[in-house]
Design a protein around this motif. Sequence first.
Motif, PDB file in Angstrom:
ATOM      1  N   SER A  78       0.893  -1.259   0.044  1.00 40.99           N
ATOM      2  CA  SER A  78      -0.175  -0.123  -0.029  1.00 40.99           C
ATOM      3  C   SER A  78       0.725   1.226   0.206  1.00 40.99           C
ATOM      4  CB  SER A  78      -0.799   0.151   1.296  1.00 40.99           C
ATOM      5  OG  SER A  78      -0.107  -0.115   2.503  1.00 40.99           O
ATOM      6  N   VAL A 102      -4.971  12.785  -0.415  1.00 39.08           N
ATOM      7  CA  VAL A 102      -5.839  11.914  -1.248  1.00 39.08           C
ATOM      8  C   VAL A 102      -5.311  10.280  -0.485  1.00 39.08           C
ATOM      9  CG1 VAL A 102      -6.256  10.790  -3.563  1.00 39.08           C
ATOM     10  CG2 VAL A 102      -6.345  13.381  -3.033  1.00 39.08           C
ATOM     11  N   ALA A 103      -3.919  10.158  -0.623  1.00 39.37           N
ATOM     12  CA  ALA A 103      -3.501   8.958  -0.115  1.00 39.37           C
ATOM     13  C   ALA A 103      -4.163   8.490   1.298  1.00 39.37           C
ATOM     14  CB  ALA A 103      -1.942   8.968   0.175  1.00 39.37           C
ATOM     15  N   ARG A 104      -4.394   9.419   2.142  1.00 41.66           N
ATOM     16  CA  ARG A 104      -4.744   9.217   3.498  1.00 41.66           C
ATOM     17  C   ARG A 104      -6.422   8.668   3.359  1.00 41.66           C
ATOM     18  NH1 ARG A 104      -7.769  12.337   6.918  1.00 41.66           N
ATOM     19  NH2 ARG A 104      -7.422  14.179   5.377  1.00 41.66           N
ATOM     20  N   GLU A 105      -6.959   9.292   2.404  1.00 42.65           N
ATOM     21  CA  GLU A 105      -8.376   8.917   2.452  1.00 42.65           C
ATOM     22  C   GLU A 105      -8.700   7.379   1.703  1.00 42.65           C
ATOM     23  OE1 GLU A 105     -10.109  11.984  -0.365  1.00 42.65           O
ATOM     24  OE2 GLU A 105     -10.117  13.591   1.142  1.00 42.65           O
ATOM     25  N   HIS A 106      -7.503   6.753   1.146  1.00 42.22           N
ATOM     26  CA  HIS A 106      -7.847   5.583   0.554  1.00 42.22           C
ATOM     27  C   HIS A 106      -6.605   4.754   1.218  1.00 42.22           C
ATOM     28  CE1 HIS A 106      -9.556   8.202  -2.502  1.00 42.22           C
ATOM     29  NE2 HIS A 106     -10.248   7.272  -2.904  1.00 42.22           N
ATOM     30  N   GLY A 107      -6.313   4.840   2.370  1.00 38.66           N
ATOM     31  CA  GLY A 107      -5.477   4.074   3.074  1.00 38.66           C
ATOM     32  C   GLY A 107      -4.144   3.701   2.528  1.00 38.66           C
ATOM     33  N   GLN A 326      -4.751  10.711  -7.596  1.00 39.50           N
ATOM     34  CA  GLN A 326      -5.811  10.145  -8.442  1.00 39.50           C
ATOM     35  C   GLN A 326      -5.691   9.177  -9.443  1.00 39.50           C
ATOM     36  OE1 GLN A 326      -9.027  10.006  -7.212  1.00 39.50           O
ATOM     37  NE2 GLN A 326      -9.219  11.842  -5.825  1.00 39.50           N
ATOM     38  N   LEU A 329      -4.780   5.984  -8.107  1.00 40.32           N
ATOM     39  CA  LEU A 329      -5.740   5.195  -7.879  1.00 40.32           C
ATOM     40  C   LEU A 329      -6.693   4.505  -8.734  1.00 40.32           C
ATOM     41  CD1 LEU A 329      -7.063   7.547  -4.849  1.00 40.32           C
ATOM     42  CD2 LEU A 329      -6.012   5.318  -4.499  1.00 40.32           C
ATOM     43  N   THR A 330      -6.697   5.266 -10.219  1.00 40.51           N
ATOM     44  CA  THR A 330      -7.688   4.677 -11.044  1.00 40.51           C
ATOM     45  C   THR A 330      -6.775   3.513 -12.058  1.00 40.51           C
ATOM     46  OG1 THR A 330      -6.758   6.365 -12.508  1.00 40.51           O
ATOM     47  CG2 THR A 330      -8.964   6.822 -11.413  1.00 40.51           C
TER      48      THR A 330
END
Length: 366
Positions: A78, A102-107, A326, A329-330
Amino acid sequence: MPTPTPDAPVTRPAGPVTLQQVAERAGVSSATASRALHGSSGTRIVGEELRRRVQDAARELRYVSNAPAQALARSTTSVVGVVVHDVADPYFAAIAAGAMGVAREHGLLVMLAATFRDPELELDYLARLRAQRARAVVLAGSGFADREFTRRLAAEVDAYRADGGHVVSVGSHGIACDTVRPANRAGAALAVRHLYDLGHRRFGLVSGPRALTTVRDRLDGARRQLRALGLPLPPGRVVDGGFTRDAARTAARTLLTREPELTALVVLNDVMAAGVLAALRDDLGLRVPDDVSVIGFDDLPFAADLNPPLTTVRLPLADIGAQAMQMILTGPTITPRTVDLNAELVTRTSTGPAAASPGDPSNPKR
């Protein structure tokens, strides 16, 4: 021992590359290859030439010393690496903060690395992050305008992607990967146009290290806009401020002493602009903007608190980092994507109407 053949076509093994294969490619023993790649606590030191030869062979064969990294395509961590030039620079801090939000919001865990503008460190960090099975890397520092470095970076990125990793760059790095592209050229053109509309015709420019693609893009944008307006920018009116406050202060003092008729200075980042303001105000006794107007670039948080508050070109720095994360993430796509982010002029009191000509008695400072 076989002699190295660095110019021969590289045939990569189908399976995981071994240290022995790297040694054979470099024309050295396995022990020498191990010392060159991993270091040694013993007394035998590998010379610089041999070390580079082994590292080149390892890079060509896409060898990673950490065996679990061979399974990157099947099992990633991760961790996302964010590689910047200088963690103390507010420009990079803002980009990293956007990515981390953004990274924090998605672990995801962000691992931050600083290269201090050393291209070799950038290559080394990318290889290490691949070995650590990092899910992705954001190359947030400027690219380097060097063909050989770009070739080596592209090979490292290809190896990373072949192992299942994802690379996103901020700005142009000359490689095929997802990119978040700040409006460096357009922003510099905005700065020039703003000063021109205020009546300025005698421009100077405080640049940064020319080896950086960010500097080249901003300088190119300023030059093109000046050319379109029919104004020259002789080489003597461009000085290198080193992307630091102190170097820019010295550079501005030198430039205005040599070219006292200048009425406008375009400074290619806000950190340097702080040094330029200090040089004009404290070293040369000039008034800003009455005698010389100054415009910066980036709109860092301190720009509004300078004396006088700095007119500057705003880049959405936190959004740059967020957009890069982002894209991670995609996930990667077959065709690399590009996200363009606009620049915006922020007008404060460091710019004003052009000063009177040097010979005008109403302008005693000039």
